[in-house]
Design a protein around this motif. Sequence first.
Motif, PDB file in Angstrom:
ATOM      1  N   ASN A  85      -0.869   6.615   8.957  1.00 60.84           N
ATOM      2  CA  ASN A  85      -0.508   5.522   9.585  1.00 60.84           C
ATOM      3  C   ASN A  85      -0.808   4.713  10.633  1.00 60.84           C
ATOM      4  O   ASN A  85      -2.046   4.304  10.500  1.00 60.84           O
ATOM      5  CB  ASN A  85       1.340   5.669   9.800  1.00 60.84           C
ATOM      6  CG  ASN A  85       0.557   7.104  10.693  1.00 60.84           C
ATOM      7  OD1 ASN A  85      -0.290   6.747  11.708  1.00 60.84           O
ATOM      8  ND2 ASN A  85       1.457   8.206  10.630  1.00 60.84           N
ATOM      9  N   THR A  86      -0.163   3.085  10.706  1.00 64.09           N
ATOM     10  CA  THR A  86      -0.673   2.592  11.630  1.00 64.09           C
ATOM     11  C   THR A  86      -1.082   3.284  12.668  1.00 64.09           C
ATOM     12  O   THR A  86      -2.201   2.879  13.436  1.00 64.09           O
ATOM     13  CB  THR A  86       0.448   1.366  11.857  1.00 64.09           C
ATOM     14  OG1 THR A  86       0.874   0.835  10.835  1.00 64.09           O
ATOM     15  CG2 THR A  86      -0.230   0.583  12.674  1.00 64.09           C
ATOM     16  N   THR A  87      -0.073   4.129  13.347  1.00 62.98           N
ATOM     17  CA  THR A  87      -0.530   4.366  15.314  1.00 62.98           C
ATOM     18  C   THR A  87      -1.388   5.796  14.451  1.00 62.98           C
ATOM     19  O   THR A  87      -2.375   5.208  15.810  1.00 62.98           O
ATOM     20  CB  THR A  87       0.588   5.941  14.908  1.00 62.98           C
ATOM     21  OG1 THR A  87       1.880   4.550  14.429  1.00 62.98           O
ATOM     22  CG2 THR A  87       0.905   6.437  16.216  1.00 62.98           C
ATOM     23  N   HIS A 112       4.386  -2.421  19.871  1.00 61.87           N
ATOM     24  CA  HIS A 112       5.493  -0.567  19.334  1.00 61.87           C
ATOM     25  C   HIS A 112       4.410   0.615  20.043  1.00 61.87           C
ATOM     26  O   HIS A 112       2.923  -0.286  21.028  1.00 61.87           O
ATOM     27  CB  HIS A 112       4.472  -0.527  18.142  1.00 61.87           C
ATOM     28  CG  HIS A 112       5.673   0.374  17.369  1.00 61.87           C
ATOM     29  ND1 HIS A 112       4.738   1.759  17.564  1.00 61.87           N
ATOM     30  CD2 HIS A 112       6.570   0.538  16.601  1.00 61.87           C
ATOM     31  CE1 HIS A 112       6.091   2.788  16.712  1.00 61.87           C
ATOM     32  NE2 HIS A 112       6.946   1.709  16.146  1.00 61.87           N
ATOM     33  N   SER A 114       3.222   3.013  19.480  1.00 67.73           N
ATOM     34  CA  SER A 114       1.752   2.733  18.660  1.00 67.73           C
ATOM     35  C   SER A 114       0.767   2.324  19.263  1.00 67.73           C
ATOM     36  O   SER A 114      -0.627   3.143  19.693  1.00 67.73           O
ATOM     37  CB  SER A 114       2.000   2.798  17.160  1.00 67.73           C
ATOM     38  OG  SER A 114       2.590   3.641  16.708  1.00 67.73           O
ATOM     39  N   VAL A 161       2.598  -9.392  14.720  1.00 66.63           N
ATOM     40  CA  VAL A 161       4.001  -9.479  14.232  1.00 66.63           C
ATOM     41  C   VAL A 161       5.237  -8.832  15.315  1.00 66.63           C
ATOM     42  O   VAL A 161       5.118  -7.618  14.550  1.00 66.63           O
ATOM     43  CB  VAL A 161       4.929  -9.890  12.444  1.00 66.63           C
ATOM     44  CG1 VAL A 161       6.277 -10.066  12.630  1.00 66.63           C
ATOM     45  CG2 VAL A 161       3.759 -10.929  12.189  1.00 66.63           C
ATOM     46  N   ASN A 163       7.877  -5.800  15.793  1.00 67.10           N
ATOM     47  CA  ASN A 163       8.783  -5.065  14.813  1.00 67.10           C
ATOM     48  C   ASN A 163      10.242  -5.882  16.112  1.00 67.10           C
ATOM     49  O   ASN A 163      11.550  -5.508  15.173  1.00 67.10           O
ATOM     50  CB  ASN A 163       8.262  -4.295  15.102  1.00 67.10           C
ATOM     51  CG  ASN A 163       8.353  -3.672  16.661  1.00 67.10           C
ATOM     52  OD1 ASN A 163       7.778  -3.669  17.453  1.00 67.10           O
ATOM     53  ND2 ASN A 163       9.002  -1.876  16.632  1.00 67.10           N
ATOM     54  N   ASP A 188      -2.350  -5.265  15.697  1.00 68.36           N
ATOM     55  CA  ASP A 188      -1.990  -4.267  14.817  1.00 68.36           C
ATOM     56  C   ASP A 188      -0.927  -5.227  13.957  1.00 68.36           C
ATOM     57  O   ASP A 188      -0.130  -6.154  14.486  1.00 68.36           O
ATOM     58  CB  ASP A 188      -0.656  -3.975  16.040  1.00 68.36           C
ATOM     59  CG  ASP A 188       0.657  -3.078  15.229  1.00 68.36           C
ATOM     60  OD1 ASP A 188       0.353  -2.505  14.187  1.00 68.36           O
ATOM     61  OD2 ASP A 188       1.220  -2.358  16.094  1.00 68.36           O
ATOM     62  N   ALA A 190       0.970  -3.805  11.170  1.00 65.10           N
ATOM     63  CA  ALA A 190       2.144  -3.322  10.750  1.00 65.10           C
ATOM     64  C   ALA A 190       2.820  -3.694   9.994  1.00 65.10           C
ATOM     65  O   ALA A 190       3.362  -4.202   9.235  1.00 65.10           O
ATOM     66  CB  ALA A 190       3.042  -2.056  11.700  1.00 65.10           C
ATOM     67  N   GLN A 191       3.211  -4.807  10.592  1.00 64.05           N
ATOM     68  CA  GLN A 191       4.229  -5.653  10.231  1.00 64.05           C
ATOM     69  C   GLN A 191       3.422  -7.141   9.821  1.00 64.05           C
ATOM     70  O   GLN A 191       4.652  -8.332   9.197  1.00 64.05           O
ATOM     71  CB  GLN A 191       5.628  -6.816  11.733  1.00 64.05           C
ATOM     72  CG  GLN A 191       6.089  -5.489  11.833  1.00 64.05           C
ATOM     73  CD  GLN A 191       6.644  -4.608  10.942  1.00 64.05           C
ATOM     74  OE1 GLN A 191       7.080  -4.902   9.677  1.00 64.05           O
ATOM     75  NE2 GLN A 191       7.046  -3.037  11.342  1.00 64.05           N
ATOM     76  N   ALA A 211      -0.122   0.217   8.258  1.00 67.21           N
ATOM     77  CA  ALA A 211       0.288   1.125   7.464  1.00 67.21           C
ATOM     78  C   ALA A 211       0.587   0.770   5.708  1.00 67.21           C
ATOM     79  O   ALA A 211       0.230  -0.118   5.525  1.00 67.21           O
ATOM     80  CB  ALA A 211       1.859   1.144   7.096  1.00 67.21           C
ATOM     81  N   HIS A 213       3.141   2.001   4.659  1.00 69.26           N
ATOM     82  CA  HIS A 213       4.305   2.579   3.679  1.00 69.26           C
ATOM     83  C   HIS A 213       5.428   1.215   4.342  1.00 69.26           C
ATOM     84  O   HIS A 213       6.511   1.062   4.182  1.00 69.26           O
ATOM     85  CB  HIS A 213       4.107   3.314   3.878  1.00 69.26           C
ATOM     86  CG  HIS A 213       5.044   3.109   6.071  1.00 69.26           C
ATOM     87  ND1 HIS A 213       6.223   2.785   6.559  1.00 69.26           N
ATOM     88  CD2 HIS A 213       4.096   3.922   6.665  1.00 69.26           C
ATOM     89  CE1 HIS A 213       5.639   3.345   7.871  1.00 69.26           C
ATOM     90  NE2 HIS A 213       4.196   3.872   8.080  1.00 69.26           N
ATOM     91  N   LYS A 214       4.917   0.097   4.343  1.00 67.04           N
ATOM     92  CA  LYS A 214       5.589  -0.878   5.264  1.00 67.04           C
ATOM     93  C   LYS A 214       5.306  -2.114   4.096  1.00 67.04           C
ATOM     94  O   LYS A 214       5.678  -2.521   2.628  1.00 67.04           O
ATOM     95  CB  LYS A 214       5.491  -1.440   6.638  1.00 67.04           C
ATOM     96  CG  LYS A 214       5.197  -0.289   7.365  1.00 67.04           C
ATOM     97  CD  LYS A 214       5.110  -1.125   8.881  1.00 67.04           C
ATOM     98  CE  LYS A 214       5.406   0.072   9.539  1.00 67.04           C
ATOM     99  NZ  LYS A 214       7.423   0.962  10.151  1.00 67.04           N
TER     100      LYS A 214
HETATM  101  C1  LIG Z   1       4.166  -3.388  15.248  1.00 68.38           C
HETATM  102  C2  LIG Z   1       4.385  -2.181  14.428  1.00 68.38           C
HETATM  103  N1  LIG Z   1       3.255  -1.838  15.140  1.00 68.38           N
HETATM  104  C3  LIG Z   1       3.077  -0.449  14.756  1.00 68.38           C
HETATM  105  C4  LIG Z   1       4.113   0.582  14.317  1.00 68.38           C
HETATM  106  C5  LIG Z   1       3.851   1.911  14.054  1.00 68.38           C
HETATM  107  O1  LIG Z   1       3.564   2.416  12.067  1.00 68.38           O
HETATM  108  P1  LIG Z   1       3.060   3.754  11.735  1.00 68.38           P
HETATM  109  O2  LIG Z   1       4.494   3.822  11.555  1.00 68.38           O
HETATM  110  O3  LIG Z   1       3.103   3.086  10.043  1.00 68.38           O
HETATM  111  O4  LIG Z   1       2.251   4.118  12.770  1.00 68.38           O
HETATM  112  C6  LIG Z   1       5.389   0.058  13.697  1.00 68.38           C
HETATM  113  C7  LIG Z   1       6.428   1.026  13.022  1.00 68.38           C
HETATM  114  O5  LIG Z   1       7.030   0.871  13.097  1.00 68.38           O
HETATM  115  C8  LIG Z   1       4.864  -1.171  14.277  1.00 68.38           C
HETATM  116  O6  LIG Z   1       6.315  -2.154  13.919  1.00 68.38           O
END
Ligand SMILES: Cc1ncc(COP(=O)(O)O)c(C=O)c1O
Length: 393
Positions: A85-87, A112, A114, A161, A163, A188, A190-191, A211, A213-214
């Motif tokens: 995942n992104t994290t 986030h 993460s 972006v 979240n 990052d 992810a979004q 990610a 999965h997004k």
């Molecule tokens: C901006 C941002 N960074 C990181 C994450 C973490 O993503 P992941 O659940 O893929 O680790 C999210 C999850 O919503 C996010 O919105």
Amino acid sequence: MYDVYAVREDFPVLKEVVYLDSTATTQTPIPAVEAMVEYFYRYAGNHGRGAHRLARETTNRYEDARETVASFLNADPSKTVFTKNTTDGINLVANSYPWEAGDHIVTTMLEHHSNLLPWLRLQKKGVNVTVVSPDRKGIIDPQMIENALTDRTKLIAITQVSNVFGSIQNIKRTTKIARRNGVKTLIDGAQSAGHMPVDLKDLECDFFATAGHKGLLGPQGTGVLYIRQPEILESASLGGGTVSDVSGLSYTLEPSPACFEAGTPNIPGVIGLGRAVEYVEKIGVSEIEKHEAKLSGEAAKRLSELEHVEVYGPENRAGIVPFNVKGLHAHDVALILDQTRKICVRSGHHCAIPITRFLEVDSTVRASFALYNTEEEVDILVNAVNALKALVS
Ligand SMILES: Cc1ncc(COP(=O)(O)O)c(C=O)c1O
């Protein structure tokens, strides 16, 4: 513009609910699910570890997915690492970079957890961290980032972006500032990936974590990390698949990406992700961006016209609309929307406590839009939130 109703046929759950939580995770289209089913039923084997036909087919399909994802992001496949995942991707960088006591990292209050906690943890190694604040709409001024740099700054870590706000950051200007000052950048994404065109050569960042999965519509448990100069990291996780030789007490690492993918990866997930990215490409990411911005712009405008509602974030936003209903807790709003209209929205601090507190609240409701949402769903949301007036007046 693509036919959103035809697209919805590929996401069966959308017949059951009004799904407005794609910022947390998106639905996965039938062709990607079928690609995963095909792996299990027809050729499941391990990746890179066998001469027999199933192992060969698995390896080829896994590496085809890497080519697809890398080309989608305009990155070199050898610099495109699959993560969970992104994290996971961000932690890989935080744990594998050769930090020295006194090094400095600049990040932002928008992040986030993460993209915040992995840097804060490095304080234990003597690394200093500066957190830059955004304006009230969730925009970071790149000049503030430049002002925060010191001669020990090694990295700028920033989201593309938010979240929480849906605000889009000026990443090009940030990476320019970083390069001018000899500082690396971690974005990052992810979004952003899958929601807007992302060209990694053009962005000129050093690391980009996202990610599967997004916005890329892949399954949960998949992520992507781009590493511009793999040789500067020493992977913190080693094991099967990461070495070309082991002799006595020494070993020779495989080149990237293999040295960063220790152990058996999420093979079906990555194959599903590859197929999902082809799906996004076929629809066209610029079209998706326009569609999501139209829906979120409309939702934000109409919700902010309601007296009992406060909407956060800038006018020009990605597909994310955070709001609160005065006098009701965000979790209660989310529960009522689900129970009365089967609307799925997220509520809480969205794993971003500092920026939620910056808004002087402990939580917000977040409606988020993806390629498969419709204007009718905006109507349903606005009408349902409007009906909450009876509870608060
Ligand atoms: C901006 C941002 N960074 C990181 C994450 C973490 O993503 P992941 O659940 O893929 O680790 C999210 C999850 O919503 C996010 O919105």
